[in-house]
Structure formats: C-alpha cells, structure tokens
Write an enzyme that holds these catalytic residues in place. Structure first.
Site, PDB file in Angstrom:
ATOM      1  N   TRP A 142       0.807  -1.214   0.000  1.00 44.61           N
ATOM      2  CA  TRP A 142       0.000   0.000   0.000  1.00 44.61           C
ATOM      3  C   TRP A 142       0.842   1.268   0.000  1.00 44.61           C
ATOM      4  O   TRP A 142       0.364   2.339  -0.357  1.00 44.61           O
ATOM      5  CB  TRP A 142      -0.932   0.027   1.223  1.00 44.61           C
ATOM      6  CG  TRP A 142      -0.231  -0.218   2.529  1.00 44.61           C
ATOM      7  CD1 TRP A 142      -0.150  -1.399   3.205  1.00 44.61           C
ATOM      8  CD2 TRP A 142       0.504   0.736   3.306  1.00 44.61           C
ATOM      9  NE1 TRP A 142       0.592  -1.241   4.352  1.00 44.61           N
ATOM     10  CE2 TRP A 142       1.004   0.056   4.440  1.00 44.61           C
ATOM     11  CE3 TRP A 142       0.788   2.095   3.163  1.00 44.61           C
ATOM     12  CZ2 TRP A 142       1.775   0.694   5.410  1.00 44.61           C
ATOM     13  CZ3 TRP A 142       1.563   2.729   4.126  1.00 44.61           C
ATOM     14  CH2 TRP A 142       2.041   2.026   5.237  1.00 44.61           C
ATOM     15  N   LYS A 166      -2.412  -8.588  -7.184  1.00 44.38           N
ATOM     16  CA  LYS A 166      -3.313  -8.489  -6.038  1.00 44.38           C
ATOM     17  C   LYS A 166      -2.855  -7.295  -5.202  1.00 44.38           C
ATOM     18  O   LYS A 166      -1.892  -7.379  -4.455  1.00 44.38           O
ATOM     19  CB  LYS A 166      -3.292  -9.755  -5.189  1.00 44.38           C
ATOM     20  CG  LYS A 166      -4.387  -9.738  -4.104  1.00 44.38           C
ATOM     21  CD  LYS A 166      -4.042 -10.586  -2.911  1.00 44.38           C
ATOM     22  CE  LYS A 166      -2.969 -10.008  -2.057  1.00 44.38           C
ATOM     23  NZ  LYS A 166      -3.326  -8.673  -1.470  1.00 44.38           N
ATOM     24  N   GLY A 220       6.620  -6.511   0.816  1.00 46.52           N
ATOM     25  CA  GLY A 220       5.894  -6.449   2.081  1.00 46.52           C
ATOM     26  C   GLY A 220       6.795  -6.840   3.233  1.00 46.52           C
ATOM     27  O   GLY A 220       8.028  -6.771   3.138  1.00 46.52           O
ATOM     28  N   SER A 221       6.195  -7.274   4.311  1.00 49.02           N
ATOM     29  CA  SER A 221       6.950  -7.569   5.524  1.00 49.02           C
ATOM     30  C   SER A 221       7.728  -8.873   5.392  1.00 49.02           C
ATOM     31  O   SER A 221       7.358  -9.772   4.623  1.00 49.02           O
ATOM     32  CB  SER A 221       6.006  -7.670   6.724  1.00 49.02           C
ATOM     33  OG  SER A 221       5.228  -8.853   6.654  1.00 49.02           O
ATOM     34  N   GLU A 242      10.869  -8.554  -1.880  1.00 52.51           N
ATOM     35  CA  GLU A 242      11.426  -7.296  -1.385  1.00 52.51           C
ATOM     36  C   GLU A 242      10.756  -7.044  -0.049  1.00 52.51           C
ATOM     37  O   GLU A 242       9.592  -6.651   0.018  1.00 52.51           O
ATOM     38  CB  GLU A 242      11.153  -6.172  -2.394  1.00 52.51           C
ATOM     39  CG  GLU A 242      12.024  -4.942  -2.175  1.00 52.51           C
ATOM     40  CD  GLU A 242      11.328  -3.889  -1.348  1.00 52.51           C
ATOM     41  OE1 GLU A 242      11.664  -3.792  -0.142  1.00 52.51           O
ATOM     42  OE2 GLU A 242      10.466  -3.196  -1.874  1.00 52.51           O
ATOM     43  N   LEU A 243      11.519  -7.295   1.030  1.00 53.27           N
ATOM     44  CA  LEU A 243      10.930  -7.385   2.365  1.00 53.27           C
ATOM     45  C   LEU A 243      11.353  -6.203   3.242  1.00 53.27           C
ATOM     46  O   LEU A 243      11.696  -5.149   2.744  1.00 53.27           O
ATOM     47  CB  LEU A 243      11.313  -8.729   2.986  1.00 53.27           C
ATOM     48  CG  LEU A 243      11.005  -9.959   2.106  1.00 53.27           C
ATOM     49  CD1 LEU A 243      11.442 -11.238   2.794  1.00 53.27           C
ATOM     50  CD2 LEU A 243       9.528 -10.009   1.739  1.00 53.27           C
ATOM     51  N   CYS A 276      10.158   1.175   2.966  1.00 50.83           N
ATOM     52  CA  CYS A 276      11.040   0.108   3.437  1.00 50.83           C
ATOM     53  C   CYS A 276      12.501   0.527   3.442  1.00 50.83           C
ATOM     54  O   CYS A 276      13.329  -0.121   4.100  1.00 50.83           O
ATOM     55  CB  CYS A 276      10.858  -1.146   2.582  1.00 50.83           C
ATOM     56  SG  CYS A 276      11.084  -0.844   0.822  1.00 50.83           S
ATOM     57  N   GLU A 371      11.174  -2.367  12.637  1.00 46.87           N
ATOM     58  CA  GLU A 371      10.962  -1.334  11.629  1.00 46.87           C
ATOM     59  C   GLU A 371       9.762  -0.487  12.052  1.00 46.87           C
ATOM     60  O   GLU A 371       8.647  -0.994  12.190  1.00 46.87           O
ATOM     61  CB  GLU A 371      10.698  -2.006  10.279  1.00 46.87           C
ATOM     62  CG  GLU A 371      10.629  -1.056   9.105  1.00 46.87           C
ATOM     63  CD  GLU A 371      10.458  -1.805   7.791  1.00 46.87           C
ATOM     64  OE1 GLU A 371      10.818  -1.238   6.751  1.00 46.87           O
ATOM     65  OE2 GLU A 371       9.964  -2.956   7.803  1.00 46.87           O
TER      66      GLU A 371
END
Length: 474
Positions: A142, A166, A220-221, A242-243, A276, A371
């Site tokens: 988001w 998605k 995301g996480s 990509e975390l 991030c 984080e």
C-alpha cells in the site's frame, strides 16, 4: 476487478477508507476462489500468445502505457493520496517514478537476447536463449501503490510474461487505474489482471497451488514474505521478495551538517516514514551529535502535518490504526528507557503522528529492534568507523544503508563493509529505474530495476546442436 479483459464483480464487497478522514471513498468486489481461478486460467491462456509476440510489439504497448500514465499523472496522484494518505506533491512524484520503470523497460525489453559459446567439438554449436518464465503473481504493498506495480509488471510484460496483481486492501484503487490505462492502450485480455479482495489468503492459495503460475513477486513484511516462500515451495515458483528494512544512516564528523540534515529528512520523513528504505537508525559522530540534533529538530518542526490533498502538507496520516499505534509505541518505549524527545512527540487526532526526533537512544529500545514505518527519527552517537559499522550490521535486515562523509576513502571502505543491498553515499534517495533495487538477509531475494529486473522474469535455455558434417562441401 479486471479479469481477462473484463470488469467483473464478486459475491462480496469491501470498503476503501481514506486514512485522512475515515470516510469510505469506494467499495470494491472481494475475490474468492472462483475469481482467482478465472484469473489464473486467463493468465495461462494469454501467456501462450503474448510470449509469441515480438519484443518490438510488446515494448510499443509499454510505450503507449507510459504515455497514458504521464497524461493521467494528476488523476493517479489524487487516487494515491485519497486511498493511502500520501501528500499530493509526493504522490505526483511517485507517479513519475512509477512511469520511469515503464519507460526504462519499454527500451530494455528490446535488448533481451542469448549468447553463443565455443564448443570443444567441431561438429557442435552451443547457444542460449532467454525466454519468459511464465504467468506472474504480483502482491503489491500500500505504501507505493503505483511504483510497486510498474517496477514488477513493466519487466514482466516486456519479456512476454502475463501478470496478475493483487493490490492491498488499504490501497487497491491505483492498481485498477493502471489496469484501465493498460486496457485503453490495447493491452490484450489476460496479459495484465487486477483482482481485489478482502480475503488475500484464499486468493493467494489458489495461485500458490497452481503450477501454471511460475513466478511470485512480493513486496511487504519479512514475516509475510517467509510464509509466501514456504507456500510456493511445492510448485517451485521463481521468487522475488522485497521485504522489510531497518536502514542505518551514518553521519561522520566531516559532514556538511546542513546538507546531511536535508538528506536525512528526505530519507526518513518521505511518505511519513512509511517506506522500506527510509532510515530507522541515525548514527551521528559524538563530536557533532549536539549540533546535528539541533539542526534536525528545527528542520523536522518545520514539516507541515495535515490534509494530504493540500499542496503545503509534507506529512500526511499513517495508513491505519495499527501503523499509528506502532509508531506511538516506539516513542513511548524509547522515552520509558531514557530517550529524550527533541522534536514532535505529541499525539494527534486520527491516524496522524507528529514527526518526532529522539535523542539518547540505545540499542535495547524497541525502535532499534523493529521497523517503525512511521515519522520517528532516533539518534545514536558513535566514536569510530569500526564501532558504527558493527552496530549498523548488527541487524537481520540488509536492504538499504546510508552514510554522509567528504572523505572518499572512508566512503568507499564503509560502503563495502556495510551488509546491505543498496548504499546511499551523501544521498538519501538513491533509487532509480536503471539500478538494482533489493536487499540481503531478511530483506529478501532478487532485484528489481535495471537489466537485473528483467532477469527475474527470464529462464535461460541452453541449445546444443550437433551438425551432420563439420566443413563446407566443395
């Protein structure tokens, strides 16, 4: 939602709320198993045709898509601002950044080729081809609802993959906007699809179980990324993850303090700290710590908090209640353990968090372990290069790191020693379409951007051809 070139509904619906006002700004269909299977079928069928089109044709469509995105910059930007709270000026910047990936891969996709190599046998010819990996399932976040779509889909579409997106429940409208523009420029049915849902686990499980879906790309996480990695194992999908990050920013004693403050503010407080790669730990040499803290506090106190649709706003709301509460808990924990608030720190109404600077932060505090994803800047002092590099590397994350120094030798050696995928030297915003984006350790797998981004969507095929004869006939 957009499936197989059609705008379809579903049995259930879910609301999209503005984090700035709490108002419902849209209601969208919530996909389930049936819609997910329709999308998987369409992506698989379209792939058989799309992969056979020429790179010239695919990249011409990407070029048209790019032009459409640029033409709709204001509409997309307002959509971003309304659904996830990004200040409108930043949202416009994100649209331009998102379009830059389409622009880059519209050219780079034409350059995909193979190689030939010499054989030890005179009657053999050895060569490789690069071919699209197959249908792609992209789970986007988001915080950058436009850029994370194009950074994934532009290379995928350019090389001949089809893609199912998605988007997140908090910010799905931007993805639908991009799908509409793809439809408008003649993107073939099934090549780009967007499925919206309030039940992401059910939809994703369909994709994980389907062997025709050959690639998962996720931003995301780390916690969620590891679960997706496990769930994709049984069909051995290609993965790009990509975390999370916990970026250090190191300010050495030779820094131009005003310039360093500008870079830290740009890095830390962009999107209210919800990126991030924003710095989560600011290490300042002890000899300049007080001066730097004073200048940073002044700069942060000037940041205008408010309605993200106003041109003057620099800090908008956090995306939801959970994000707000996490940022506030990090502030409270740090203060309870002895940190001092030198800017901000006042609780605000709604999902807003005042931009905050904390001094006297120590390694045991929660903000140094997790984080934050909010507008909170912790300051930590250090005395030597070796000490600060060790502290910066003492993290399971390895996405981005930053440093400010005028010493070229120090800059090079510290950059080499930091265990991170991306390093900004005197640069708080290094990301660009032609460069690799990604991290190490718990920050993920793979790279996005540049020619590295194309390789994530390509399989290498080796072809060995044995000739019937080795010389020309006379």
């Amino acid at each position: 939602m957009f499936v197989n070139g059609q705008w379809i509904s579903a049995f259930g619906w879910f609301p999209v709320r503005s984090p700035a006002t709490g108002e419902i700004i849209a209601e969208l269909p919530s996909a389930g198993i049936e819609e997910a299977m329709l999308a998987a079928d369409a992506a698989s069928a379209a792939f058989q045709t799309w992969r056979q089109t020429t790179a010239h044709h695919r990249c011409a469509l990407l070029r048209a898509w790019y032009n459409a995105v640029i033409e709709h910059t204001e509409g997309i930007a307002r959509t971003i601002t309304m659904e996830m709270g990004k200040p409108i000026q930043e949202a416009r910047g994100e649209v331009v950044y998102a379009a830059s990936f389409i622009d880059w891969f519209a050219e780079e996709g034409r350059r995909v080729g193979g190689e030939s190599m010499p054989s030890q046998h005179g009657d053999k010819r050895l060569a490789t081809l690069q071919q699209p990996v197959g249908p792609v399932y992209a789970i986007t976040p988001w915080n950058f609802p436009a850029a994370m779509i194009t950074r994934k889909l532009a290379p995928a579409l350019a090389v001949g993959c089809t893609a199912i997106v998605k988007p997140p429940v908090q910010a799905p409208l931007t993805a639908l906007y991009f799908a509409k523009l793809w439809e408008d420029v003649g993107g073939p049915p099934g090549t780009l699809q967007v499925i919206t849902t309030a039940d992401p686990r059910t939809v994703s499980q369909v994709m994980f179980d389907d062997p025709r879906i050959r690639k998962l790309t996720f931003t995301g996480s780390t916690e969620v990324g590891k679960r997706l990695y496990e769930q994709s194992a049984k069909t051995l999908k290609r993965m790009s993850l990509e975390l999370g990050g916990h970026a250090p920013f190191i300010i050495f004693e030779d820094a131009d303090l005003d310039a360093a403050v500008d870079e830290v503010v740009a890095c830390k407080f962009r999107n209210a700290g919800q990126t991030c790669v924003c710095t989560n730990r600011i290490y300042v040499h002890r000899s300049i710590a007080s001066q730097f803290a004073e200048k940073l506090a002044v700069a942060v106190n000037r940041l205008q908090v408010g309605d993200p649709l106003l041109e003057s706003t620099r800090i908008g709301p956090l995306v939801d209640e959970h994000a707000r509460d996490k940022a506030l808990s990090h502030i409270a924990d740090a203060v309870a353990q002895g940190a001092r608030i030198i800017a901000g720190g006042v609780r605000m109404e709604g999902f807003y968090v005042q931009p905050t600077v904390l001094q006297d932060v120590t390694a045991t505090m929660l903000i140094m372990q997790e984080e934050t994803f909010g507008p909170v800047a912790p300051l930590i002092t250090f005395d030597s290069e070796a000490e600060v590099v060790a502290a910066a590397n003492a993290s399971p994350y390895g996405l981005a790191a930053y440093l400010w120094t005028r010493n070229l030798t120090r800059a090079q050696l510290v950059a080499e020693a930091l265990e991170y995928g991306m390093i900004g030297v005197n640069d708080g915003a290094p990301s660009t379409a032609q460069a690799p984006f990604g991290g190490n350790k718990d920050s993920g797998l793979g790279r996005e951007g540049g020619h590295w981004g194309l390789q994530e969507y390509l399989d290498v095929k080796f072809i060995s051809t044995k000739l019937e004869r080795c010389t020309l006939e006379s």
